[in-house]
Design a protein around this motif. Structure first.
Motif, PDB file in Angstrom:
ATOM      1  N   LYS A   1       0.973  -1.179   0.129  1.00 30.84           N
ATOM      2  CA  LYS A   1      -0.070  -0.034  -0.111  1.00 30.84           C
ATOM      3  C   LYS A   1       0.827   1.230  -0.097  1.00 30.84           C
ATOM      4  N   ARG A   2       0.723   1.818  -1.110  1.00 28.91           N
ATOM      5  CA  ARG A   2       1.824   3.195  -1.322  1.00 28.91           C
ATOM      6  C   ARG A   2       0.860   4.165  -1.841  1.00 28.91           C
ATOM      7  N   THR A   3       1.602   5.393  -1.546  1.00 29.02           N
ATOM      8  CA  THR A   3       1.099   6.726  -2.014  1.00 29.02           C
ATOM      9  C   THR A   3       2.154   7.422  -2.926  1.00 29.02           C
TER      10      THR A   3
ATOM     11  N   SER B   1       4.798   8.507  -0.331  1.00 29.99           N
ATOM     12  CA  SER B   1       5.487   7.559   0.137  1.00 29.99           C
ATOM     13  C   SER B   1       6.450   6.840  -0.497  1.00 29.99           C
TER      14      SER B   1
ATOM     15  N   ASP C   1       2.090   8.794   4.719  1.00 31.83           N
ATOM     16  CA  ASP C   1       2.853   9.313   3.669  1.00 31.83           C
ATOM     17  C   ASP C   1       4.359   9.169   3.879  1.00 31.83           C
TER      18      ASP C   1
ATOM     19  N   TRP D   1      -1.924   4.037   8.832  1.00 33.78           N
ATOM     20  CA  TRP D   1      -2.630   4.027   7.886  1.00 33.78           C
ATOM     21  C   TRP D   1      -4.209   4.582   7.956  1.00 33.78           C
TER      22      TRP D   1
ATOM     23  N   LYS E   1      -6.588   7.933   6.783  1.00 32.51           N
ATOM     24  CA  LYS E   1      -7.752   7.545   5.858  1.00 32.51           C
ATOM     25  C   LYS E   1      -8.774   8.428   6.181  1.00 32.51           C
TER      26      LYS E   1
END
Length: 668
Positions: free
Chosen positions: A217-219, A222, A556, A602, A606
Motif C-alpha cells: 500500500k503506497r502513496t 510514500s 505518507d 494507515w 484514511k
C-alpha cells in the motif's frame, strides 16, 4: 382561527427515520398553541430520512413573535420507540413571517424537547421569560451530559464517559462513520497485507524485506520517501513540510550543551558558523522534552529513545541541510557529535535516531496534545457553557464534529495500557505521560497561533516552507470569517465583557485545558472583540488546518518505516567507525512492531466517506443573512486558496496539500 404552516425536515442520514407519532407546540410572546399531532397524507413516510413534510397548526389567535417550539414523539401501539434526527423546522406565521428552528440532533425518547428560534441571542439580550427559562434548562442538562474527567494528572482534562454509548447521541459517530472506522481498524493489517507478520518478533534481515512489505500500500509521497529517506536534503525538508513543522527554529547562538565549532562543520559558501548564524542561515531542532524519558520494553527487549540536537544550514541553493547531530543532551566522550563527513552508517544511524525521536515528539506533543486534546477541551467547554441559540455555539459546533468520540477511542485503542502506542512505541507507557506533561507545561498561546509562532521561531523568510505559506493564508481566511461573524454580533468590547456565557467558556478552557497555568498566556477572560476573534480563529485553525497538517501525512512519511521508526531497540553508537548496515537493521524495530505502526498510521491517515470539508456547513445553524453571506465569502476564499496551492504544487517534486484538503474538525 389562524393557521401556522409548519415544515419539518428529517436529515438525510442513515437511520434518521422515525415511525413514531410526532407532536409539536408553538410558543410565542403572546401565547402558545395546543400540543398538535403532526399528520399528513404521507402517513408514516412524513419523517423518512431526507423528507420535508408540511403540516398546519391552528390557534384561536396569533401567538405573536415565536420564541420556541416543543417537540416530542410517541411510539405507536405495539411498535418500538426509535430514534429520529430532524434537521430543522420552519414555520410561516399568519402575518407572513418565517421562523427557522435549527435542531440537528437525535431524539430517541418520549421526553419533550425545547428548541429556540434560530436568531442568535447572547445571554444579556435574551429578555423573554420563556427564552431565559429554556436557556437555563438547556445548560443545566448539558452540564450533566458533558462532565469533566481527569485521564491523567498534568494533561488536559477530557469528557467523562465509560464507553462511546455514554456520549450524548448528537456528538457520536454517524452509522456510516462507525461502520467504516471499525472496519478499517479491524482490517488494517489485512488491508495492508501484513496479517501474517503481526506476530513476527524477529529483526528485519535486509532493506529488501522491508520493501516487499511496504509495496502493498503506497502513496505518491510514500514512494518518494522510500527513494530519498537517506538523502540529507530530504531529511532537512521534512522539518519544514513533513508531519511536524513545529520543531525547527532559527539559531543565533548555539546552546551551551551543543559544542559545535567551525572546524567541525563544512558550510557550502565557505563562511564561518558565526557568520552564517548572523545572516540567519543556521537552524536548530532541540528534542530536550525527551531527555531521560523512561522507555518501554517490546518483545522482551529494552527500547531506546534519544533527545537529540540537530543543526541545519540553509545553503546558497535554498536547501536545508543537516550539518551536525548530537543524540543526547549532555556533551560527553560517549556522546559524539555526528557529521555528514562521518562514515555512511554512522551518519545514517544518527539521522535514524533523530527520526525516531521525531515520531514521539510529533505523536504526543504536536498531534495528540496540541490538536486532539485541546480540541476536546474547546468542545466540552462549548457544549457545557453555551446554548444552541448563542452565536458562538452556532459558529463553533460544526468544528466539534466527532471529536469527543475519536478522542475516547484514542484513549481506548492507542494510549491505554493495552493500546497500540503503549505496546509498540519506545515512548509508550510511563514515558508517554512524562512527555505529555512536559509538553503542556511548555505550551504557549502564541505557539498555537501560526502568525505568532512563525515569527517567534524566526522562520518568516525560509524558502520552500509550504506549511508556513499555506498556513498563514488559511489563518488569515479563517480570521476574516470569524471577524465577519462575531463582528456582526459584538459591536463593542463592552458587549464581550458583558457576555457571562462567553466568559465561562474561556474560563473553563483555561482551567481544564491549560490547568490554570497563567504562564501559557491563554486568556482567562475576554476583554475585547479583537481578543475573542483571535482566540476563536485559533480554535478553528487548530481543529482543521493544524490537525490536517500534522495528521494527514502520517502514512505518507511514516509508512516507509526506516524514515520514521516508532521505536529503536539498540543503543546509539558511542564511538564512531563501528556502524554498518547490520547495525542499522539490528537497531530497527522488530517486524511486528513495524507492521503495527504501519497499520495504525494507515488508519489515522484514511479519510472517511462522510468527511466534511472546512467551510462546508450542511447544518444551517445561522438564520440571519449577514452570517450566511460571510459563510459564502469564506467558502469562496477557501476555493481560491485551493486553486493557488494546486497551481504551485504542479512544479513540486513533493506536493504539499495538507492545508487545503482539510476537515472541519478533529474527526480522525
Amino acid at each position: 382561527m389562524v393557521k401556522y404552516e409548519v415544515s419539518v425536515t428529517t436529515a438525510n442520514l442513515a437511520q434518521a427515520t422515525t415511525m413514531n407519532n410526532v407532536f409539536i407546540k408553538l410558543v410565542g410572546t403572546d401565547g402558545e398553541s395546543k400540543r398538535t399531532w403532526l399528520t399528513s397524507l404521507k402517513g408514516t413516510a412524513a419523517f423518512y430520512l431526507g423528507a420535508e413534510s408540511k403540516f398546519s397548526v391552528s390557534c384561536p389567535t396569533s401567538l405573536g413573535k415565536l420564541v420556541l417550539i416543543e417537540v416530542d414523539k410517541k411510539p405507536l401501539p405495539l411498535f418500538p420507540e426509535d430514534s429520529w434526527f430532524p434537521s430543522k423546522v420552519e414555520i410561516k406565521s399568519p402575518e407572513g413571517d418565517t421562523y427557522r428552528f435549527p435542531i440537528y440532533r437525535w431524539i430517541s425518547d418520549s421526553e419533550v424537547k425545547l428548541f429556540r428560534e434560530g436568531t442568535a441571542l447572547r445571554v444579556f439580550e435574551d429578555s423573554h421569560h420563556l427564552g431565559k427559562y429554556s436557556r437555563e434548562k438547556e445548560l443545566n442538562l448539558r452540564e450533566k451530559q458533558y462532565c469533566w474527567d481527569v485521564y491523567a494528572e498534568g494533561i488536559p482534562h477530557c469528557i467523562k464517559v465509560d464507553n462511546p454509548l455514554d456520549l450524548p447521541s448528537e456528538v457520536r459517530f454517524s452509522f456510516t462513520k462507525t461502520t467504516e472506522f471499525l472496519f478499517t481498524a479491524s482490517t488494517g493489517l489485512t488491508e495492508l497485507k501484513l496479517k501474517g507478520l503481526s506476530d513476527c518478533k524477529q529483526n528485519w534481515t535486509d532493506i529488501d524485506a522491508i520493501s516487499r512489505v511496504f509495496c502493498c500500500k503506497r502513496t505518491g509521497i510514500s514512494d518518494y520517501v522510500q527513494k530519498h529517506w537517506r538523502d540529507d536534503a530530504f531529511f532537512g525538508y521534512q522539518f519544514l513540510n513533513g508531519v511536524n513543522p513545529l520543531m525547527i527554529r532559527r539559531c543565533s547562538v548555539l546552546p551551551k550543551n551543543f559544542p559545535v565549532t567551525d572546524d567541525m562543520v563544512f558550510l557550502r559558501g565557505s563562511r564561518s558558523l558565526a557568520d552564517e548564524m548572523q545572516t540567519g542561515n543556521i537552524f536548530l531542532c532541540d528534542y530536550n522534552r525527551l531527555d531521560g524519558v523512561k522507555t518501554s520494553v517490546i518483545n522482551g527487549k529494552k527500547q531506546y529513545l534519544m533527545a537529540p540536537l540537530v543543526l541545519l544550514h540553509q545553503t546558497p541553493d535554498d536547501k536545508l541541510m543537516p550539518i551536525a547531530i548530537q543524540l543526547k543532551q549532555k556533551p560527553a566522550d560517549d556522546n559524539p557529535i555526528f557529521f555528514p563527513t562521518d562514515s555512511e552508517y554512522d551518519w545514517l544511524l544518527a539521522k535514524i535516531f533523530v527520526r525516531s525521536a521525531e515520531f514521539s515528539e510529533h505523536q504526543l506533543n504536536v498531534h495528540l496534545l496540541r490538536t486532539h486534546l485541546l480540541a476536546e477541551v474547546f468542545s466540552v467547554s462549548l457544549l457545557r457553557n453555551l446554548p444552541m441559540v448563542h452565536p458562538l455555539y452556532k459558529l463553533l459546533v460544526p468544528h466539534t464534529r466527532y471529536t469527543l468520540q475519536i478522542n475516547y477511542l484514542a484513549r481506548l485503542l492507542l494510549i491505554a495500557k493495552d493500546g497500540v502506542f503503549t505496546k509498540f512505541a519506545a515512548s509508550g507507557g510511563e514515558g508517554m505521560f512524562t512527555i505529555l506533561k512536559r509538553s503542556l507545561s511548555s505550551l504557549t498561546y502564541s505557539s498555537l497561533c501560526i502568525p505568532d509562532d512563525i515569527a517567534e521561531r524566526g522562520l518568516e523568510s525560509v524558502p520552500n516552507f509550504y506549511y508556513r505559506d499555506d498556513g498563514l493564508r488559511l489563518w488569515d481566511i479563517i480570521h476574516r470569517f470569524v471577524q465577519g461573524v462575531l463582528g456582526h454580533y459584538y459591536k463593542s468590547d463592552a458587549e464581550v465583557q458583558q457576555d457571562s456565557e462567553l466568559q465561562k467558556w474561556i474560563q473553563d478552557i483555561f482551567v481544564h485545558g491549560f490547568l490554570s497555568q497563567a504562564s501559557t498566556g491563554i486568556p482567562q477572560s475576554f476583554g475585547t472583540v479583537a481578543e475573542l476573534v483571535k482566540f476563536v480563529t485559533m480554535v478553528i485553525f487548530t481543529g482543521s488546518g493544524q490537525h490536517s497538517a500534522v495528521n494527514t501525512g502520517q502514512y505518507d512519511y511514516g509508512g516507509w518505516m526506516p524514515n520514521t521508526p516508532i521505536s529503536l531497540q539498540r543503543a546509539p553508537p558511542t564511538t564512531k567507525g563501528s556502524s554498518s548496515e547490520s547495525t542499522m537493521l539490528q537497531t530497527f524495530p522488530d517486524v511486528n512492531t513495524t507492521v503495527q505502526g504501519m497499520s495504525t498510521m494507515w488508519l489515522l491517515s484514511k479519510q472517511s466517506s462522510d468527511f466534511v470539508a472546512l467551510g462546508q456547513y450542511p447544518e444551517e445553524h445561522f438564520s440571519e443573512e449577514i452570517p450566511r453571506k460571510v459563510i459564502k465569502d469564506f467558502q469562496g476564499e477557501l476555493e481560491v486558496l485551493s486553486a493557488v496551492v494546486k497551481a504551485r504544487n504542479q512544479s513540486l517534486d513533493v506536493p504539499y496539500t495538507y492545508m487545503v484538503e482539510v476537515e472541519n474538525s478533529v474527526a480522525i
